[in-house]
Design an enzyme around this catalytic site. Sequence first.
Site: not given
Ligand SMILES: NC(=O)C1=CN([C@@H]2O[C@H](COP(=O)(O)OP(=O)(O)OC[C@H]3O[C@@H](n4cnc5c(N)ncnc54)[C@H](OP(=O)(O)O)[C@@H]3O)[C@@H](O)[C@H]2O)C=CC1
Ligand SMILES: O=C1O[C@H](COP(=O)(O)O)[C@@H](O)[C@H](O)[C@H]1O
Length: 578
Positions: A122, A337
């Site tokens: 967005r 995991h």
């Molecule tokens: N980051 C991490 O370390 C990890 C993340 N994940 C999973 O990956 C996915 C993405 O994670 P992550 O990048 O951290 O998430 P973010 O919170 O950074 O969200 C990603 C993008 O989604 C959009 N967004 C955020 N919140 C909302 C909302 N409530 N409604 C609609 N759009 C939203 C935003 O983009 P915009 O506003 O520009 O549209 C944002 O840049 C999740 O499912 C997370 O659980 C899994 C493992 C590790």
């Molecule tokens: O999915 C996740 O994994 C990381 C740990 O991943 P690793 O590859 O660094 O061992 C964890 O830190 C995070 O909380 C979890 O969402």
Amino acid sequence: METRRVGDQHKRQEQYKYCFQALTPNAYQTLFSHSRFRRLHSSHNPTVKELGSGEWCLQKRDSFRNDSFSGNGNVPEIGCLSIIVLGASGDLAKKKTFPALFHLYCQGFLPPDEVHIFGYARTKISDDELRNRIRGYLVSERSASPSEDVSKFLQLIKYVSGSYDAAEGFQLLDKEIAKHEISKNSQEGSSRRLFYLALPPSVYPPVCRMIRNNCMNKSDLGGWTRIIVEKPFGKDLGSAEELSSQIGELFDEPQIYRIDHYLGKELVQNLLVLRFANRFFLPLWNRDNIDNIQVSILLLQMFENHEVLWGREDFGTEGRGGYFDEYGIIRDIIQNHLLQVLCLVAMEKPVSLKPEHIRDEKVKVLQSVLPIKDEEVVLGQYEGYRDDPTVPDHSNTPTFATVILHIHNERWEGVPFILKAGKALNSRKAEIRVQFKDVPGDIFKSKKQGRNEFVIRLQPSEAMYMKLTVKQPGLEMSTRQSELDLSYRQRYQGVTIPEAYERLILDTIRGDQQHFVRRDELKAAWEIFTPLLHRIDDGEMKPIPYQPGSRGPAEADELLAKAGYVQTHGYIWIPPTL
Ligand SMILES: NC(=O)C1=CN([C@@H]2O[C@H](COP(=O)(O)OP(=O)(O)OC[C@H]3O[C@@H](n4cnc5c(N)ncnc54)[C@H](OP(=O)(O)O)[C@@H]3O)[C@@H](O)[C@H]2O)C=CC1
Ligand SMILES: O=C1O[C@H](COP(=O)(O)O)[C@@H](O)[C@H](O)[C@H]1O
């Protein structure tokens, strides 16, 4: 459903096959690191293959095919590939998705004449603003001229801004993708579209619907549309099933890639080979010989204001305290995991390496897990966790848990599987520890020193080592603990171990679902943990406070001892240095 062109596969394989005899893998790596050579050959994605009698051959590696396991029925596809990262403005996209794509690009798996990458979110930013956000995260050991590669890679990326629940943005996205496909002279029906949902799961259903309604590819000439979805897939059995049904109405199971990045780790992928290609392990891997098995993921991470204190980690902390508190350590790490690793450790030999055969065996393990007993759970919350501004003052969320599972089948009856994960601990490592039973009739009294253990160190310092009792070198007949050690950094010098995300994205492009979670696996995994999670959510089970930088609550070690784990005092495995 997907269709593929077998005739083209053969033509394409033949087209690029060529050999460089007497070239060792190291020599090839060196050669390939010269950019001129790479320019000449990168579109052919060459790989090194042993011909026997010390000769090595350099041959075309099809970027979209895993040749070693052709038994899974994959057929390589050709034509234009569009990779669309939804949530491109976010944390995961920046830290993991784009860097993984960059690694693949540097190795020639994403040839610029076939591939284009789109970011979608967005946030209103330009192509260059997105490129600048991710530039700093694009680092590849495999790139001989990093800045040149980074610039070229970034030029493949285009950004489209739009909302997640309105057709307009997705129609614009579709137009941009189609423009790219036409520019590559891709025949209609042969192009491939991969959508990576780096988004909060709450928006998966509308986003999937938008893709389905506006961005699907024709598949009649081997083209496809696939989606990668991130965890968490729901919060419990009910919500996961609801999410699965919503997505399942829009996409067929072969189009859905539920990613669990632990399945992309080198030593996790090695488990199948280790267990089923080695005579050593076959007769020992059962309740007759093994006393207990531990699988653990220990992290130093704390949230927000604690990061500086305990050493900030490169992934997963920044701004995630709010997310974490809603989920806790069991949903964040154990239900996915650790359980996935457990499946690969405990499952029976699959009929073949076909993804469905492997996943069938994993489901059987999950379905054989007995209900968790309260007395076999220790929960912890590190002191200071609630000081994080994104965490509620009375949070009951565990940041640590040890849970014992029992698998009710012929192989594992009576063997506890101890799953342990925690944040803000005293070390950062992930490992599988298989502890064997004591030697019967031990004439050396060595059981006081320690039991045989087979340890698979997933990270850091990937290794496998077998802890065993040996004679202390010298004139006396005394025993000591030592190890047979296969440390990857030492044994495979100069070999770069691929990042999990890199490998899994490549699998998706190749259409190999072996390392992805199937819907029934997910359901069975939630069935195991949902009753416990509901008791924690309802405040019926409370986490024990523990000191940050400690081993977690002392009660967890007591539970381990009760389960039969015998600690070897005074023995520490030290990864060998070069
Ligand atoms: N980051 C991490 O370390 C990890 C993340 N994940 C999973 O990956 C996915 C993405 O994670 P992550 O990048 O951290 O998430 P973010 O919170 O950074 O969200 C990603 C993008 O989604 C959009 N967004 C955020 N919140 C909302 C909302 N409530 N409604 C609609 N759009 C939203 C935003 O983009 P915009 O506003 O520009 O549209 C944002 O840049 C999740 O499912 C997370 O659980 C899994 C493992 C590790
Ligand atoms: O999915 C996740 O994994 C990381 C740990 O991943 P690793 O590859 O660094 O061992 C964890 O830190 C995070 O909380 C979890 O969402």
